[in-house]
Motif scaffolding. Structure first.
Motif, PDB file in Angstrom:
ATOM      1  N   VAL A  95      -3.274 -11.115   0.701  1.00 38.70           N
ATOM      2  CA  VAL A  95      -2.173 -11.198  -0.255  1.00 38.70           C
ATOM      3  C   VAL A  95      -1.410  -9.886  -0.382  1.00 38.70           C
ATOM      4  O   VAL A  95      -0.306  -9.860  -0.930  1.00 38.70           O
ATOM      5  N   ALA A  96      -1.981  -8.793   0.121  1.00 37.89           N
ATOM      6  CA  ALA A  96      -1.293  -7.505   0.087  1.00 37.89           C
ATOM      7  C   ALA A  96      -1.893  -6.595   1.150  1.00 37.89           C
ATOM      8  O   ALA A  96      -3.087  -6.679   1.441  1.00 37.89           O
ATOM      9  N   CYS A  97      -1.048  -5.750   1.708  1.00 31.81           N
ATOM     10  CA  CYS A  97      -1.502  -4.753   2.673  1.00 31.81           C
ATOM     11  C   CYS A  97      -0.606  -3.535   2.513  1.00 31.81           C
ATOM     12  O   CYS A  97       0.614  -3.640   2.631  1.00 31.81           O
ATOM     13  N   ASP A  98      -1.213  -2.409   2.221  1.00 31.34           N
ATOM     14  CA  ASP A  98      -0.458  -1.178   2.028  1.00 31.34           C
ATOM     15  C   ASP A  98      -0.919  -0.120   3.021  1.00 31.34           C
ATOM     16  O   ASP A  98      -2.121   0.063   3.236  1.00 31.34           O
ATOM     17  N   VAL A  99       0.046   0.585   3.615  1.00 36.25           N
ATOM     18  CA  VAL A  99      -0.252   1.715   4.495  1.00 36.25           C
ATOM     19  C   VAL A  99      -0.486   2.914   3.575  1.00 36.25           C
ATOM     20  O   VAL A  99       0.310   3.177   2.682  1.00 36.25           O
ATOM     21  N   MET A 100      -1.578   3.622   3.810  1.00 33.94           N
ATOM     22  CA  MET A 100      -1.999   4.681   2.899  1.00 33.94           C
ATOM     23  C   MET A 100      -2.003   6.051   3.571  1.00 33.94           C
ATOM     24  O   MET A 100      -2.066   6.145   4.794  1.00 33.94           O
ATOM     25  N   THR A 101      -1.974   7.081   2.750  1.00 37.32           N
ATOM     26  CA  THR A 101      -2.222   8.439   3.224  1.00 37.32           C
ATOM     27  C   THR A 101      -3.701   8.722   3.009  1.00 37.32           C
ATOM     28  O   THR A 101      -4.385   7.968   2.326  1.00 37.32           O
ATOM     29  N   GLY A 102      -4.178   9.795   3.565  1.00 35.10           N
ATOM     30  CA  GLY A 102      -5.569  10.170   3.336  1.00 35.10           C
ATOM     31  C   GLY A 102      -6.481   9.686   4.435  1.00 35.10           C
ATOM     32  O   GLY A 102      -6.068   9.477   5.575  1.00 35.10           O
ATOM     33  N   ASP A 103      -7.741   9.474   4.089  1.00 29.30           N
ATOM     34  CA  ASP A 103      -8.772   9.162   5.074  1.00 29.30           C
ATOM     35  C   ASP A 103      -8.594   7.804   5.747  1.00 29.30           C
ATOM     36  O   ASP A 103      -8.788   7.668   6.940  1.00 29.30           O
ATOM     37  N   PHE A 104      -8.263   6.784   4.975  1.00 32.90           N
ATOM     38  CA  PHE A 104      -8.120   5.467   5.583  1.00 32.90           C
ATOM     39  C   PHE A 104      -6.652   5.127   5.747  1.00 32.90           C
ATOM     40  O   PHE A 104      -5.790   5.694   5.096  1.00 32.90           O
ATOM     41  N   ASP A 105      -6.355   4.166   6.629  1.00 30.71           N
ATOM     42  CA  ASP A 105      -4.974   3.853   6.996  1.00 30.71           C
ATOM     43  C   ASP A 105      -4.358   2.735   6.165  1.00 30.71           C
ATOM     44  O   ASP A 105      -3.190   2.787   5.808  1.00 30.71           O
ATOM     45  N   LEU A 106      -5.146   1.695   5.906  1.00 29.02           N
ATOM     46  CA  LEU A 106      -4.628   0.514   5.227  1.00 29.02           C
ATOM     47  C   LEU A 106      -5.570   0.110   4.105  1.00 29.02           C
ATOM     48  O   LEU A 106      -6.784   0.241   4.224  1.00 29.02           O
ATOM     49  N   VAL A 107      -5.010  -0.416   3.036  1.00 28.73           N
ATOM     50  CA  VAL A 107      -5.817  -1.109   2.037  1.00 28.73           C
ATOM     51  C   VAL A 107      -5.299  -2.545   2.019  1.00 28.73           C
ATOM     52  O   VAL A 107      -4.102  -2.791   1.890  1.00 28.73           O
ATOM     53  N   VAL A 108      -6.207  -3.478   2.215  1.00 25.92           N
ATOM     54  CA  VAL A 108      -5.874  -4.884   2.364  1.00 25.92           C
ATOM     55  C   VAL A 108      -6.526  -5.640   1.219  1.00 25.92           C
ATOM     56  O   VAL A 108      -7.744  -5.542   1.012  1.00 25.92           O
ATOM     57  N   ARG A 109      -5.723  -6.383   0.456  1.00 27.84           N
ATOM     58  CA  ARG A 109      -6.255  -7.213  -0.641  1.00 27.84           C
ATOM     59  C   ARG A 109      -6.402  -8.633  -0.120  1.00 27.84           C
ATOM     60  O   ARG A 109      -5.443  -9.227   0.349  1.00 27.84           O
ATOM     61  N   VAL A 110      -7.613  -9.144  -0.232  1.00 25.36           N
ATOM     62  CA  VAL A 110      -7.931 -10.487   0.255  1.00 25.36           C
ATOM     63  C   VAL A 110      -8.405 -11.325  -0.929  1.00 25.36           C
ATOM     64  O   VAL A 110      -9.251 -10.876  -1.711  1.00 25.36           O
TER      65      VAL A 110
END
Length: 146
Positions: A95-110
């Motif tokens: 339902v959501a996917c955001d490109v992030m800064t920092g250690d990980f690349d993406l946060v994906v809401r399922v």
């Protein structure tokens, strides 16, 4: 850059609270004519303050007893990882996917009806060629939801 006045902000707040509100009801809430409301909504759309309208479809079952998980995705190549993004777009429970800064690349809401479906989606994401690693956290409860 264009700015919003107090009435525009009220109008947007009312639309966020109930996007199906009629122009007549909006006009009474913010003390404008229906035509003035329509003109302002048209301008807010044209100026990019309202970027679109979304319909969330379901299977006809009104029960929203969903399990939610956040998946933190580490891609093999941040700059050329578009294949991962394209694959995520095709998974209906994402339902959501955001490109992030920092250690990980993406946060994906399922969001899925069963935790096992989230496990299947996690496996699907982990098996993508462009994914290096994942970290998954299940939500215990939802406090703020808009």
């Amino acid at each position: 850059m264009k700015s919003l006045d107090r009435i525009d902000e009220q109008l947007l707040a009312e639309l966020k609270a109930n996007s199906k509100i009629s122009h007549a009801e909006l006009s009474s809430k913010i003390n404008l004519s229906r035509n003035a409301v329509r003109v302002r909504i048209d301008r807010l759309e044209r100026d990019g303050f309202i970027k679109g309208y979304t319909i969330v479809t379901g299977n006809g079952n009104v029960s929203r007893n969903l399990t939610t998980a956040l998946m933190f995705v580490y891609r093999k190549d941040r700059m050329r990882g578009g294949d991962v993004l394209n694959s995520l777009r095709k998974i209906p429970e994402v339902v959501a996917c955001d490109v992030m800064t920092g250690d990980f690349d993406l946060v994906v809401r399922v969001e899925a009806e069963k935790a096992d479906r989230i496990r299947q989606i996690w496996q699907q994401i982990a098996d993508m060629p462009g994914v290096r690693d994942t970290l998954t956290a299940f939500a215990l409860s939802s406090i703020v939801r808009k």
